[in-house]
Scaffold this active site. Structure first.
Site, PDB file in Angstrom:
ATOM      1  N   THR A  16       0.878  -1.375  -0.104  1.00 41.42           N
ATOM      2  CA  THR A  16       0.097   0.090   0.086  1.00 41.42           C
ATOM      3  C   THR A  16       0.843   1.232   0.198  1.00 41.42           C
ATOM      4  OG1 THR A  16      -2.083   0.760   0.794  1.00 41.42           O
ATOM      5  CG2 THR A  16      -0.433   0.630   2.406  1.00 41.42           C
ATOM      6  N   LYS A  48      -7.745   3.386   4.137  1.00 42.24           N
ATOM      7  CA  LYS A  48      -6.910   3.051   4.757  1.00 42.24           C
ATOM      8  C   LYS A  48      -6.334   3.998   5.710  1.00 42.24           C
ATOM      9  CE  LYS A  48      -5.308   0.095   0.876  1.00 42.24           C
ATOM     10  NZ  LYS A  48      -4.088  -0.028  -0.104  1.00 42.24           N
ATOM     11  N   GLY A  60      -2.831   6.507   9.176  1.00 43.82           N
ATOM     12  CA  GLY A  60      -3.027   5.782   7.966  1.00 43.82           C
ATOM     13  C   GLY A  60      -2.013   4.465   8.206  1.00 43.82           C
ATOM     14  N   ALA A 170       1.575   5.674  -7.629  1.00 41.02           N
ATOM     15  CA  ALA A 170       0.802   4.809  -8.379  1.00 41.02           C
ATOM     16  C   ALA A 170       1.201   4.419  -9.756  1.00 41.02           C
ATOM     17  CB  ALA A 170      -0.692   5.209  -8.299  1.00 41.02           C
ATOM     18  N   CYS A 173       4.352   1.954  -8.426  1.00 39.33           N
ATOM     19  CA  CYS A 173       4.168   0.870  -7.752  1.00 39.33           C
ATOM     20  C   CYS A 173       2.987   0.170  -7.901  1.00 39.33           C
ATOM     21  CB  CYS A 173       4.131   1.353  -6.403  1.00 39.33           C
ATOM     22  SG  CYS A 173       3.946  -0.009  -5.140  1.00 39.33           S
ATOM     23  N   THR A 176      -0.081   0.004  -5.537  1.00 39.29           N
ATOM     24  CA  THR A 176      -0.796   1.441  -5.281  1.00 39.29           C
ATOM     25  C   THR A 176      -1.649   1.642  -6.577  1.00 39.29           C
ATOM     26  OG1 THR A 176       1.280   1.901  -4.337  1.00 39.29           O
ATOM     27  CG2 THR A 176      -0.101   3.668  -4.780  1.00 39.29           C
TER      28      THR A 176
END
Length: 187
Positions: A16, A48, A60, A170, A173, A176
Site C-alpha cells: 500500500t 486506509k 493511515g 501509483a 508501484c 498502489t
C-alpha cells in the site's frame, strides 16, 4: 495491500502507500485504495486513512488489515488515556506492541498526525518523527515520499502535494492505485 506467501506458506498482507504532508499549519494523510491478494486486485476502494480519537488525530496504515485495525483500536485507547498527547500515546502503544506476545505478531506500520506532530510507528518499537514535513510508508511509500520532498517547496498546499505524490507512486508501484483518500487537519 497485497499478500505474499510466508515461510509457512500462508498468505500475509502487505503493501500500500500512505503519505503524510505537513505545510503551512496544515497536515494531510493520504492513502491509496488498492487491496491485492498475490497478483490479483481484490478491491480498488479500501479506506486506509481515518480519523482517530476525538477526530483530532489522523492515522493511515500499511500492512495486514486486521492487524492495522487492532493497532488503531489500541491507539484510540491510548489517546483516551493521554488526551492531547499524541507522542505519549504512541510511545505507550509502541511499548505494548513490542512487548505483548499477541501484538508482536502484528504486521503493519502506521503514520499518525495531529495539528503539531507527525509520527511513524512500527512493530520494532519505533516512534519516529520524520524531518522535512513529509513521511511515507508501504510498498509505494518511498516513491510518494521522494515526490513529496521534490514538491514541498513549490507553491502548492499539502493536499495538492499529497495527491500529486500519490499519483506518481501509483505510476511506479503495482500495489498502489489512484483511488486516494485524504484526511486533513489545520487551517
Amino acid at each position: 495491500m497485497s499478500s505474499s506467501p510466508t515461510a509457512s506458506g500462508a498468505e500475509s498482507w502487505h503493501g500500500t502507500t500512505i503519505l503524510a504532508v505537513r505545510k503551512g499549519g496544515r497536515v494531510v494523510v493520504a492513502g491509496d485504495g488498492q487491496v491485492t491478494l498475490g497478483a490479483t486486485v481484490i478491491k480498488h476502494s479500501a479506506r486506509k486513512v481515518r480519523r482517530l480519537g476525538r477526530g483530532d488525530v489522523i492515522g493511515g496504515f500499511a500492512g495486514a488489515t486486521a492487524d492495522a485495525f487492532t493497532l488503531f483500536e489500541r491507539l484510540e485507547k491510548k489517546l483516551e488515556q493521554f488526551p492531547g498527547q499524541l507522542t505519549r500515546a504512541c510511545v505507550e502503544l509502541a511499548k505494548d506492541w513490542r512487548t505483548d506476545r499477541y501484538l508482536r505478531r502484528l504486521e503493519a506500520m502506521m503514520i499518525v498526525a495531529d495539528a503539531t506532530t507527525t509520527l511513524v510507528l512500527t512493530g520494532n518499537g519505533d516512534v519516529l518523527e520524520p524531518e522535512g514535513g513529509v513521511a511515507g510508508i508501504g510498498s509505494g511509500g518511498t516513491y510518494a515520499l521522494a515526490a513529496a520532498r521534490a514538491l514541498i517547496d513549490q507553491d502548492l498546499d499539502p493536499e495538492a502535494i499529497a495527491r500529486k505524490s500519490m499519483a506518481i507512486a501509483a505510476e511506479i508501484c503495482v500495489y498502489t492505485n489512484t483511488n486516494v483518500v485524504v484526511e486533513a487537519i489545520g487551517a
